[in-house]
Write a protein that holds these residues in place. Structure first.
Motif, PDB file in Angstrom:
ATOM      1  N   PHE A 167       0.838  -1.199   0.000  1.00  0.00           N
ATOM      2  CA  PHE A 167       0.000   0.000   0.000  1.00  0.00           C
ATOM      3  C   PHE A 167       0.871   1.246   0.000  1.00  0.00           C
ATOM      4  CE2 PHE A 167      -2.324  -3.398   2.071  1.00  0.00           C
ATOM      5  CZ  PHE A 167      -3.572  -3.342   1.460  1.00  0.00           C
ATOM      6  N   ALA A 168       0.702   2.079  -1.006  1.00  0.00           N
ATOM      7  CA  ALA A 168       1.430   3.349  -1.070  1.00  0.00           C
ATOM      8  C   ALA A 168       0.753   4.350  -0.146  1.00  0.00           C
ATOM      9  CB  ALA A 168       1.432   3.873  -2.502  1.00  0.00           C
ATOM     10  N   LEU A 169       1.503   4.859   0.830  1.00  0.00           N
ATOM     11  CA  LEU A 169       0.965   5.867   1.749  1.00  0.00           C
ATOM     12  C   LEU A 169       1.441   7.270   1.376  1.00  0.00           C
ATOM     13  CD1 LEU A 169       1.306   3.857   5.075  1.00  0.00           C
ATOM     14  CD2 LEU A 169      -0.607   3.961   3.474  1.00  0.00           C
ATOM     15  N   GLU A 170       2.309   7.328   0.360  1.00  0.00           N
ATOM     16  CA  GLU A 170       2.723   8.596  -0.252  1.00  0.00           C
ATOM     17  C   GLU A 170       2.850   8.330  -1.746  1.00  0.00           C
ATOM     18  OE1 GLU A 170       5.388  11.149   2.534  1.00  0.00           O
ATOM     19  OE2 GLU A 170       6.212   9.131   2.600  1.00  0.00           O
ATOM     20  N   ASN A 171       2.867   9.373  -2.533  1.00  0.00           N
ATOM     21  CA  ASN A 171       3.041   9.197  -3.975  1.00  0.00           C
ATOM     22  C   ASN A 171       4.403   8.566  -4.252  1.00  0.00           C
ATOM     23  OD1 ASN A 171       0.560  10.404  -4.421  1.00  0.00           O
ATOM     24  ND2 ASN A 171       1.437  12.449  -4.626  1.00  0.00           N
ATOM     25  N   CYS A 172       4.426   7.598  -5.152  1.00  0.00           N
ATOM     26  CA  CYS A 172       5.654   6.864  -5.468  1.00  0.00           C
ATOM     27  C   CYS A 172       6.147   7.296  -6.842  1.00  0.00           C
ATOM     28  CB  CYS A 172       5.389   5.359  -5.465  1.00  0.00           C
ATOM     29  SG  CYS A 172       4.725   4.779  -3.900  1.00  0.00           S
ATOM     30  N   THR A 173       7.355   7.840  -6.889  1.00  0.00           N
ATOM     31  CA  THR A 173       7.900   8.399  -8.125  1.00  0.00           C
ATOM     32  C   THR A 173       9.238   7.737  -8.444  1.00  0.00           C
ATOM     33  OG1 THR A 173       9.141  10.121  -6.954  1.00  0.00           O
ATOM     34  CG2 THR A 173       6.847  10.630  -7.547  1.00  0.00           C
ATOM     35  N   LEU A 174       9.740   8.016  -9.629  1.00  0.00           N
ATOM     36  CA  LEU A 174      11.078   7.523  -9.979  1.00  0.00           C
ATOM     37  C   LEU A 174      12.115   8.079  -9.011  1.00  0.00           C
ATOM     38  CD1 LEU A 174      11.096   7.828 -13.881  1.00  0.00           C
ATOM     39  CD2 LEU A 174      11.123   5.712 -12.541  1.00  0.00           C
ATOM     40  N   GLU A 175      11.932   9.327  -8.582  1.00  0.00           N
ATOM     41  CA  GLU A 175      12.941   9.984  -7.748  1.00  0.00           C
ATOM     42  C   GLU A 175      12.968   9.428  -6.321  1.00  0.00           C
ATOM     43  OE1 GLU A 175      12.158  11.834 -11.226  1.00  0.00           O
ATOM     44  OE2 GLU A 175      10.619  11.774  -9.657  1.00  0.00           O
TER      45      GLU A 175
ATOM     46  N   GLY B  77      12.068   6.417  -5.283  1.00  0.00           N
ATOM     47  CA  GLY B  77      12.280   4.975  -5.126  1.00  0.00           C
ATOM     48  C   GLY B  77      11.037   4.129  -5.255  1.00  0.00           C
ATOM     49  N   CYS B  78      10.205   4.399  -6.283  1.00  0.00           N
ATOM     50  CA  CYS B  78       9.020   3.559  -6.512  1.00  0.00           C
ATOM     51  C   CYS B  78       9.451   2.116  -6.802  1.00  0.00           C
ATOM     52  CB  CYS B  78       8.211   4.103  -7.692  1.00  0.00           C
ATOM     53  SG  CYS B  78       9.034   3.943  -9.299  1.00  0.00           S
ATOM     54  N   LEU B  79       8.505   1.211  -6.675  1.00  0.00           N
ATOM     55  CA  LEU B  79       8.778  -0.182  -7.040  1.00  0.00           C
ATOM     56  C   LEU B  79       9.024  -0.292  -8.545  1.00  0.00           C
ATOM     57  CD1 LEU B  79       6.076  -2.229  -5.059  1.00  0.00           C
ATOM     58  CD2 LEU B  79       8.454  -1.846  -4.437  1.00  0.00           C
ATOM     59  N   HIS B  80       9.899  -1.218  -8.918  1.00  0.00           N
ATOM     60  CA  HIS B  80      10.069  -1.621 -10.322  1.00  0.00           C
ATOM     61  C   HIS B  80       9.832  -3.130 -10.379  1.00  0.00           C
ATOM     62  CE1 HIS B  80      12.172   2.198 -10.461  1.00  0.00           C
ATOM     63  NE2 HIS B  80      12.346   2.095 -11.764  1.00  0.00           N
ATOM     64  N   ALA B  81       9.073  -3.597 -11.355  1.00  0.00           N
ATOM     65  CA  ALA B  81       8.796  -5.035 -11.481  1.00  0.00           C
ATOM     66  C   ALA B  81       9.070  -5.498 -12.906  1.00  0.00           C
ATOM     67  CB  ALA B  81       7.348  -5.327 -11.103  1.00  0.00           C
TER      68      ALA B  81
ATOM     69  N   PRO C  11       8.668   0.608 -14.163  1.00  0.00           N
ATOM     70  CA  PRO C  11       8.489   1.358 -12.915  1.00  0.00           C
ATOM     71  C   PRO C  11       7.009   1.460 -12.569  1.00  0.00           C
ATOM     72  CG  PRO C  11       9.038   2.856 -14.708  1.00  0.00           C
ATOM     73  CD  PRO C  11       9.085   1.463 -15.287  1.00  0.00           C
ATOM     74  N   LEU C  12       6.677   1.220 -11.313  1.00  0.00           N
ATOM     75  CA  LEU C  12       5.279   1.278 -10.877  1.00  0.00           C
ATOM     76  C   LEU C  12       5.068   2.625 -10.175  1.00  0.00           C
ATOM     77  CD1 LEU C  12       4.855  -2.389  -9.564  1.00  0.00           C
ATOM     78  CD2 LEU C  12       4.688  -1.502 -11.908  1.00  0.00           C
ATOM     79  N   ILE C  13       4.827   3.642 -10.993  1.00  0.00           N
ATOM     80  CA  ILE C  13       4.634   5.004 -10.489  1.00  0.00           C
ATOM     81  C   ILE C  13       3.166   5.129 -10.103  1.00  0.00           C
ATOM     82  CG2 ILE C  13       4.722   7.446 -11.112  1.00  0.00           C
ATOM     83  CD1 ILE C  13       6.959   6.620 -13.151  1.00  0.00           C
ATOM     84  N   VAL C  14       2.898   5.240  -8.816  1.00  0.00           N
ATOM     85  CA  VAL C  14       1.507   5.205  -8.334  1.00  0.00           C
ATOM     86  C   VAL C  14       1.283   6.311  -7.301  1.00  0.00           C
ATOM     87  CG1 VAL C  14       1.267   2.715  -8.732  1.00  0.00           C
ATOM     88  CG2 VAL C  14       2.007   3.529  -6.485  1.00  0.00           C
ATOM     89  N   GLY C  15       0.029   6.687  -7.150  1.00  0.00           N
ATOM     90  CA  GLY C  15      -0.347   7.686  -6.158  1.00  0.00           C
ATOM     91  C   GLY C  15      -0.640   7.048  -4.817  1.00  0.00           C
TER      92      GLY C  15
ATOM     93  N   ASN D  22      16.270   6.212  -2.490  1.00  0.00           N
ATOM     94  CA  ASN D  22      15.484   7.439  -2.537  1.00  0.00           C
ATOM     95  C   ASN D  22      16.440   8.623  -2.676  1.00  0.00           C
ATOM     96  OD1 ASN D  22      13.869   9.642  -2.155  1.00  0.00           O
ATOM     97  ND2 ASN D  22      12.805   8.823  -0.357  1.00  0.00           N
ATOM     98  N   ARG D  23      16.452   9.227  -3.852  1.00  0.00           N
ATOM     99  CA  ARG D  23      17.364  10.353  -4.100  1.00  0.00           C
ATOM    100  C   ARG D  23      16.644  11.695  -4.002  1.00  0.00           C
ATOM    101  NH1 ARG D  23      19.117   6.334  -7.853  1.00  0.00           N
ATOM    102  NH2 ARG D  23      21.201   5.600  -7.289  1.00  0.00           N
ATOM    103  N   SER D  24      15.421  11.666  -3.546  1.00  0.00           N
ATOM    104  CA  SER D  24      14.610  12.888  -3.510  1.00  0.00           C
ATOM    105  C   SER D  24      14.600  13.484  -2.104  1.00  0.00           C
ATOM    106  CB  SER D  24      13.176  12.574  -3.930  1.00  0.00           C
ATOM    107  OG  SER D  24      12.481  11.947  -2.863  1.00  0.00           O
ATOM    108  N   GLN D  25      13.850  14.552  -1.962  1.00  0.00           N
ATOM    109  CA  GLN D  25      13.649  15.187  -0.647  1.00  0.00           C
ATOM    110  C   GLN D  25      12.351  14.707   0.004  1.00  0.00           C
ATOM    111  OE1 GLN D  25      16.161  17.100   0.643  1.00  0.00           O
ATOM    112  NE2 GLN D  25      17.088  16.271  -1.220  1.00  0.00           N
TER     113      GLN D  25
END
Length: 288
Positions: free
Chosen positions: A167-175, A177-181, A222-226, A244-247
Motif C-alpha cells: 500500500f502506497a501511503l505517499e506518492n511513489c515516483t522515480l525519484e 524509489g518507486c517499485l520496479h517489477a 516502474p510502478l509510479i503510483v499515487g 530514494n534520491r529525492s527530498q
C-alpha cells in the motif's frame, strides 16, 4: 472481455488497484507509521540492509525472532559506530516488522478488512493466512535500495502461494524509489532461496542457497503510483526499488498472504516460522 484480478495476476505478476485506501485511511496509517518512529528503541539499534550483508541482519537473532513481534530496523546511514543516531529520528528507520498485522490496531484493521478478504477470495484462496507485515519508510536521501528479489526467496511455499499486498501511503515516483517489477517474471519459477542456515555451528543464521541472479535493467517497469494505491505482487515476480534520491519519503505498508489448504506446504527452512502459540492468522475459510 473484462479481465479478472486472477487473470491480471497470472499474466503480469502484479495488479495495481488505485484508490484502494480512502484519504482518511492513508492518513491514519501514515500517522501510525510516524508514531512508530517515536517508539523506536534508544539502545541496541539494529540496521537493515538488503545490500550490505556484513553488518546486517543475517547474523542477527533480533531479525530472526521478529516474526511475532514489532521490531525496529534502522537505515545504514542513520547510525554511527557507537550506535548513536546521526539523523532526525523521524527519518532514521528503514522498516518496522513483522507482526503489525496482529499487534497494532491500525494495521490490523486494514489487513483484516473486507476489501483485502475480497481480493484474496477473487484470487481463489481457500484458507489464506497472513504471515508477516512491514511498515517501510524509504526516507529522503537515506532510504537505501532494495535489491531485485522475489518474495518467494524469503517466504517459500510448495507450490507457490505467496501474494504481497503493498500500500502506497505517499506518492511513489522515480525519484523517491518507486517499485520496479519485471512483468511476467513470475512464470520462470523461484530463482533463489533465503533460508535458515543448515550448518548449525555457523555464525550466519540465514544464508542464500545460490548467487544473486542478474536481471537486465531494461526488463523493469516502474510502478509510479499515487498514495492510496494497492499493488498486489505475485510471490515469484521479480521486483526492486532504487535508493530514494529525492527530498520526499515514500512510506508504504505491506503484508504477505499464503494459502494454508490444498496441500500447500510452508517451508520449514523459511526464516519466518509461526510458533505453536501464535499460528499465522487466517483471513477466511472458503468452505465454512
Amino acid at each position: 472481455m473484462h479481465s479478472t484480478l486472477l487473470d491480471e495476476l497470472n499474466q503480469n505478476g502484479y495488479i495495481i488497484i488505485e484508490d484502494f485506501l480512502t484519504p482518511a485511511e492513508v492518513e491514519e496509517l501514515y500517522s501510525a507509521g510516524r508514531d512508530l518512529c517515536i517508539d523506536a528503541p534508544r539502545a541496541n539499534r539494529k540496521i537493515f540492509s538488503t545490500v550490505n550483508q556484513n553488518n546486517a541482519h543475517s547474523k542477527d537473532t533480533y531479525f530472526l525472532d521478529s516474526g511475532d513481534k514489532i521490531r525496529f530496523f534502522f537505515e545504514e546511514g542513520a547510525i554511527n559506530e557507537n550506535g548513536e543516531l546521526v539523523v532526525d529520528p523521524m527519518i532514521a528507520l528503514n522498516k518496522v516488522g513483522h507482526s503489525l498485522h496482529v499487534d497494532h490496531p491500525v494495521f490490523k484493521k486494514l489487513t483484516f478488512s473486507s476489501r483485502v478478504k475480497e481480493v484474496c477470495w477473487q484470487l481463489n484462496f481457500n484458507k489464506p493466512a497472513v504471515c508477516q507485515s512491514m511498515y517501510i519508510y524509504k526516507n529522503p536521501g537515506i532510504g537505501g535500495e532494495v535489491i531485485p528479489h522475489q518474495d518467494s526467496w524469503f517466504l517459500h511455499t510448495e507450490p507457490n502461494s505467496v501474494i504481497g499486498f503493498w500500500f502506497a501511503l505517499e506518492n511513489c515516483t522515480l525519484e523517491n524509489g518507486c517499485l520496479h517489477a519485471i512483468k511476467g517474471s513470475h512464470k520462470s519459477g523461484v530463482h533463489r532461496r533465503y533460508m535458515r542456515n543448515p550448518d548449525k555451528d555457523a555464525q550466519q543464521l540465514l544464508v542464500y542457497d545460490r548467487p544473486a541472479p542478474i536481471y537486465p535493467q531494461s526488463n523493469y517497469t516502474p510502478l509510479i503510483v499515487g498514495k492510496g494505491t494497492c499493488i498486489i505482487i505475485h510471490g515469484n515476480v521479480v521486483h526492486k526499488s532504487e535508493p530514494n534520491r529525492s527530498q520526499k519519503s515514500r512510506h508504504a505498508y505491506t503484508f504477505h498472504v499464503i494459502e494454508t489448504e490444498n496441500n500447500v506446504k510452508y517451508s520449514e527452512d523459511n526464516w519466518l516460522q509461526a510458533s505453536k502459540e501464535k499460528p499465522f492468522p487466517v483471513l477466511f475459510e472458503r468452505n465454512k
